[in-house]
Design a protein around this motif. Structure first.
Motif, short mmCIF file in Angstrom:
data_model
loop_
_atom_site.label_atom_id
_atom_site.label_comp_id
_atom_site.label_asym_id
_atom_site.label_seq_id
_atom_site.Cartn_x
_atom_site.Cartn_y
_atom_site.Cartn_z
N ALA A 1 -15.72 2.81 -10.97
CA ALA A 1 -16.84 3.17 -10.09
C ALA A 1 -18.05 2.28 -10.35
CB ALA A 1 -17.20 4.64 -10.30
N MET A 2 -18.33 2.00 -11.60
CA MET A 2 -19.46 1.13 -11.93
C MET A 2 -19.21 -0.28 -11.43
SD MET A 2 -21.18 0.32 -15.67
CE MET A 2 -21.75 2.01 -15.88
N LEU A 3 -17.98 -0.77 -11.60
CA LEU A 3 -17.67 -2.11 -11.13
C LEU A 3 -17.79 -2.19 -9.61
CD1 LEU A 3 -14.97 -4.53 -12.36
CD2 LEU A 3 -15.13 -4.07 -9.93
N ASP A 4 -17.29 -1.18 -8.92
CA ASP A 4 -17.35 -1.19 -7.46
C ASP A 4 -18.80 -1.15 -6.98
OD1 ASP A 4 -15.79 -1.03 -4.89
OD2 ASP A 4 -17.02 0.77 -4.68
N ALA A 5 -19.64 -0.39 -7.66
CA ALA A 5 -21.05 -0.33 -7.28
C ALA A 5 -21.73 -1.68 -7.49
CB ALA A 5 -21.76 0.76 -8.09
N TYR A 6 -21.41 -2.34 -8.58
CA TYR A 6 -21.96 -3.67 -8.85
C TYR A 6 -21.51 -4.65 -7.77
CZ TYR A 6 -23.03 -7.95 -11.51
OH TYR A 6 -23.52 -9.16 -11.91
N ALA A 7 -20.23 -4.64 -7.45
CA ALA A 7 -19.70 -5.53 -6.42
C ALA A 7 -20.33 -5.24 -5.07
CB ALA A 7 -18.18 -5.41 -6.35
N ALA A 8 -20.55 -3.98 -4.76
CA ALA A 8 -21.16 -3.62 -3.47
C ALA A 8 -22.59 -4.16 -3.37
CB ALA A 8 -21.15 -2.10 -3.30
N GLU A 9 -23.30 -4.18 -4.47
CA GLU A 9 -24.66 -4.73 -4.44
C GLU A 9 -24.64 -6.25 -4.25
OE1 GLU A 9 -26.93 -3.30 -7.77
OE2 GLU A 9 -27.31 -1.39 -6.75
N LEU A 10 -23.66 -6.92 -4.83
CA LEU A 10 -23.53 -8.35 -4.58
C LEU A 10 -23.21 -8.62 -3.12
CD1 LEU A 10 -21.57 -9.67 -7.71
CD2 LEU A 10 -24.04 -9.60 -7.32
N GLU A 11 -22.37 -7.79 -2.51
CA GLU A 11 -22.07 -7.95 -1.09
C GLU A 11 -23.32 -7.73 -0.24
OE1 GLU A 11 -17.39 -6.51 -1.05
OE2 GLU A 11 -18.99 -5.01 -0.95
N ALA A 12 -24.11 -6.75 -0.61
CA ALA A 12 -25.35 -6.48 0.14
C ALA A 12 -26.33 -7.64 0.00
CB ALA A 12 -25.99 -5.18 -0.35
N LEU A 13 -26.39 -8.23 -1.17
CA LEU A 13 -27.28 -9.37 -1.39
C LEU A 13 -26.78 -10.59 -0.62
CD1 LEU A 13 -29.77 -10.43 -2.81
CD2 LEU A 13 -28.39 -10.82 -4.86
N HIS A 14 -25.47 -10.75 -0.54
CA HIS A 14 -24.92 -11.84 0.27
C HIS A 14 -25.29 -11.66 1.75
CE1 HIS A 14 -22.05 -14.72 1.96
NE2 HIS A 14 -21.66 -13.77 2.78
N ALA A 15 -25.23 -10.43 2.23
CA ALA A 15 -25.51 -10.17 3.64
C ALA A 15 -26.98 -10.38 3.99
CB ALA A 15 -25.08 -8.74 3.99
N ASP A 16 -27.87 -10.19 3.02
CA ASP A 16 -29.31 -10.31 3.29
C ASP A 16 -30.01 -10.91 2.07
OD1 ASP A 16 -31.83 -10.11 4.35
OD2 ASP A 16 -31.96 -7.92 4.21
N PRO A 17 -29.77 -12.19 1.80
CA PRO A 17 -30.29 -12.78 0.56
C PRO A 17 -31.80 -12.87 0.50
CG PRO A 17 -29.34 -14.47 1.97
CD PRO A 17 -28.99 -13.16 2.58
N GLU A 18 -32.47 -12.92 1.64
CA GLU A 18 -33.93 -13.02 1.62
C GLU A 18 -34.60 -11.66 1.65
OE1 GLU A 18 -35.28 -15.61 4.70
OE2 GLU A 18 -34.21 -17.35 3.91
N GLY A 19 -33.94 -10.68 2.26
CA GLY A 19 -34.56 -9.37 2.40
C GLY A 19 -34.35 -8.43 1.24
N ARG A 20 -33.28 -8.66 0.46
CA ARG A 20 -32.98 -7.72 -0.63
C ARG A 20 -33.63 -8.17 -1.93
NH1 ARG A 20 -29.44 -3.62 0.31
NH2 ARG A 20 -30.62 -2.81 -1.46
N ILE A 21 -34.95 -8.19 -1.91
CA ILE A 21 -35.70 -8.54 -3.11
C ILE A 21 -35.41 -7.55 -4.22
CG2 ILE A 21 -38.02 -8.86 -4.06
CD1 ILE A 21 -38.89 -9.73 -1.25
N ASP A 22 -35.14 -6.30 -3.84
CA ASP A 22 -34.85 -5.27 -4.85
C ASP A 22 -33.60 -5.62 -5.65
OD1 ASP A 22 -33.41 -4.88 -2.40
OD2 ASP A 22 -32.88 -2.86 -3.05
N LEU A 23 -32.58 -6.14 -4.96
CA LEU A 23 -31.35 -6.49 -5.65
C LEU A 23 -31.52 -7.77 -6.46
CD1 LEU A 23 -28.66 -5.65 -2.94
CD2 LEU A 23 -29.38 -4.29 -4.91
N MET A 24 -32.30 -8.71 -5.96
CA MET A 24 -32.59 -9.90 -6.75
C MET A 24 -33.29 -9.50 -8.04
SD MET A 24 -33.81 -12.57 -3.78
CE MET A 24 -34.11 -13.90 -4.93
#
Length: 288
Positions: free
Chosen positions: A227-250
């Protein structure tokens, strides 16, 4: 026109797993990146781990302007036919005077070809990102790393690494976990540039690879369960989809434009094309 040979480091099973996880083989993904970086690139994909793999009819290695070797599930310490065939390809490519680029597996193969040693890194693996990579004194002036800052992060997925550089090699970058993160190896008329990290990996592909290798990543203690790995991977996918807007994930993952910006992340591949491949293509065109 840049005639490029892209060698997939995986054997058939590894390619099938990669396609199931990402939709493309490693070599197909590399070919797409090469075309994006150089619209005049004409990549030819080769699967040298397979016994039946051959170059296009009538073509020899010398007919290409460059050779690119992808990552792999294989281990260069395994004395298997699939490994030996890829060692032979890189050896022959360098002997033919080709510029050769490799990431991860490609670096390890090139080091072995030139008399170095690659094996499991005793300091541990890098899954997700190689952190705080710093150019060496030679690397700060080397065209492979042109444009890189004094310290940067990069996508990484490896257990093995170059532990002893070949004689005469130029180590261009390292970090606290590995002294060879980027290297130049000259052998005969050919030259190899490469990185242990993966400048070709987009963050969604990195996420897929983390899931694909989930048991190993969890076993190494990087995540405490699926579950932790999947959550981490999902955040990387979200950052890929919006690299400029997801300052929170950066901010959360401690990442900057060297990772999230495609042009920054792929800098070494672009430098290889501009500094080694294009000059060779120009010389071949003049000779022809």
């Amino acid at each position: 026109m840049l005639n490029l040979l892209v060698a997939d480091g995986n054997a058939r099973g590894g390619r099938e797993r990669h396609v199931a996880a990402t939709g493309r083989t490693s070599a197909q993904a590399y070919a797409d990146i090469l075309r994006a970086l150089a619209p005049d690139a004409r990549p030819t994909v080769l699967n040298p781990a397979d016994a039946e793999a051959t170059l296009p009819a009538g073509a020899g290695l010398g007919d290409f302007d460059g050779l690119i070797v992808t990552g792999s599930e294989l281990h260069v310490t395994d004395d298997s036919p699939a490994v030996r065939r890829q060692i032979a390809l890189v050896r022959d490519g360098l002997a033919a005077g080709l510029p050769v680029f490799g990431s991860c597996w490609g670096v390890q193969v090139a080091a072995v070809v030139a008399g170095g040693r690659a094996a499991r890194n005793p300091r541990g693996p890098e899954y997700g990102f190689a952190r705080r990579i710093a150019p060496t004194r030679e690397g700060r002036e080397h065209p492979l790393l042109d444009g890189r800052p004094p310290a940067y992060d990069a996508p990484a997925m490896h257990l093995d690494a170059v532990l002893e550089p070949p004689p005469g090699a130029r180590v261009l970058a390292g970090n606290g976990l590995l002294s060879v993160q980027a290297i130049e190896i000259a052998r005969g008329p050919g030259v190899f540039w490469g990185t242990q990290y993966h400048p070709e990996l987009d963050l969604d592909v990195l996420a897929a690879m983390l899931r694909l290798n989930g048991a190993v990543v969890i076993g190494a203690g990087f995540c405490r369960g699926a579950a932790m790995l999947d959550a981490y991977a999902a955040e990387l996918e979200a950052l890929h989809a919006d690299p400029e807007g997801r300052i929170d994930l950066m901010w959360r993952h401690g990442l900057g434009p060297e990772v999230t910006g495609a042009a920054h992340r792929r800098r070494e591949i672009a430098n290889f094309l501009d500094r080694l491949v294009r000059p060779r293509a120009g010389r071949r065109a003049q000779a022809g």
